[in-house]
Design a protein around this motif. Structure first.
Motif, PDB file in Angstrom:
ATOM      1  N   SER A  58     -33.272 -35.788 -10.475  1.00 47.99           N
ATOM      2  CA  SER A  58     -34.262 -35.388 -11.480  1.00 47.99           C
ATOM      3  C   SER A  58     -34.311 -36.396 -12.627  1.00 47.99           C
ATOM      4  O   SER A  58     -33.357 -37.146 -12.858  1.00 47.99           O
ATOM      5  CB  SER A  58     -33.931 -34.004 -12.046  1.00 47.99           C
ATOM      6  OG  SER A  58     -32.807 -34.072 -12.902  1.00 47.99           O
ATOM      7  N   GLU A  59     -35.406 -36.359 -13.355  1.00 44.24           N
ATOM      8  CA  GLU A  59     -35.572 -37.206 -14.535  1.00 44.24           C
ATOM      9  C   GLU A  59     -34.554 -36.838 -15.610  1.00 44.24           C
ATOM     10  O   GLU A  59     -34.004 -37.711 -16.291  1.00 44.24           O
ATOM     11  CB  GLU A  59     -37.001 -37.053 -15.063  1.00 44.24           C
ATOM     12  CG  GLU A  59     -37.337 -37.947 -16.209  1.00 44.24           C
ATOM     13  CD  GLU A  59     -38.773 -37.778 -16.679  1.00 44.24           C
ATOM     14  OE1 GLU A  59     -39.176 -38.541 -17.567  1.00 44.24           O
ATOM     15  OE2 GLU A  59     -39.489 -36.892 -16.179  1.00 44.24           O
ATOM     16  N   ALA A  60     -34.279 -35.549 -15.753  1.00 40.31           N
ATOM     17  CA  ALA A  60     -33.297 -35.101 -16.751  1.00 40.31           C
ATOM     18  C   ALA A  60     -31.917 -35.669 -16.464  1.00 40.31           C
ATOM     19  O   ALA A  60     -31.193 -36.061 -17.391  1.00 40.31           O
ATOM     20  CB  ALA A  60     -33.249 -33.573 -16.787  1.00 40.31           C
ATOM     21  N   GLU A  61     -31.539 -35.746 -15.198  1.00 40.48           N
ATOM     22  CA  GLU A  61     -30.233 -36.298 -14.845  1.00 40.48           C
ATOM     23  C   GLU A  61     -30.182 -37.805 -15.113  1.00 40.48           C
ATOM     24  O   GLU A  61     -29.141 -38.322 -15.531  1.00 40.48           O
ATOM     25  CB  GLU A  61     -29.900 -35.978 -13.392  1.00 40.48           C
ATOM     26  CG  GLU A  61     -29.611 -34.506 -13.190  1.00 40.48           C
ATOM     27  CD  GLU A  61     -29.625 -34.063 -11.748  1.00 40.48           C
ATOM     28  OE1 GLU A  61     -28.861 -33.138 -11.428  1.00 40.48           O
ATOM     29  OE2 GLU A  61     -30.402 -34.624 -10.943  1.00 40.48           O
ATOM     30  N   ALA A  62     -31.291 -38.496 -14.913  1.00 40.87           N
ATOM     31  CA  ALA A  62     -31.353 -39.924 -15.237  1.00 40.87           C
ATOM     32  C   ALA A  62     -31.161 -40.134 -16.731  1.00 40.87           C
ATOM     33  O   ALA A  62     -30.396 -41.010 -17.162  1.00 40.87           O
ATOM     34  CB  ALA A  62     -32.685 -40.516 -14.783  1.00 40.87           C
TER      35      ALA A  62
END
Length: 95
Positions: A58-62
């Motif tokens: 996910s973008e949040a994890e990046a």
């Protein structure tokens, strides 16, 4: 399959790229096994620069990786003396 990619472009002179590759290989396994949502990490080398492409669920994890101890205390510290300019950081979502 990755749902987001973190691309970090690094300006590193050719003679110092071996040291940059060492930083990449040192922290690849800890990244893949210890960072939430990490699914891949690739080193891309060309004459102009070096890029590290990180795959995430996910973008949040990046975004969270950029705040992690591994990134800020290990990777950034390992690369800081090799950089000729500020890194260019981009996050992409996939569809």
């Amino acid at each position: 399959m990755a749902k987001a990619y973190l691309q970090i472009t690094l300006k590193i002179n050719a003679p110092e790229r071996e040291a940059a590759v060492k930083v990449y290989t040192t922290y690849k396994e800890p990244f893949l096994s210890g960072i939430a949502g990490a699914v891949s990490k690739e080193l891309l080398v060309r004459d102009e620069d070096v890029q590290v492409l990180h795959g995430f669920n996910s973008e949040a994890e990046a975004n969270a990786y950029l705040e992690s101890d591994l990134f800020t205390n290990d990777v950034v510290v390992g690369l800081k003396d090799l950089l000729q300019a500020e890194p260019e950081i981009r996050i992409y979502k996939t569809f």
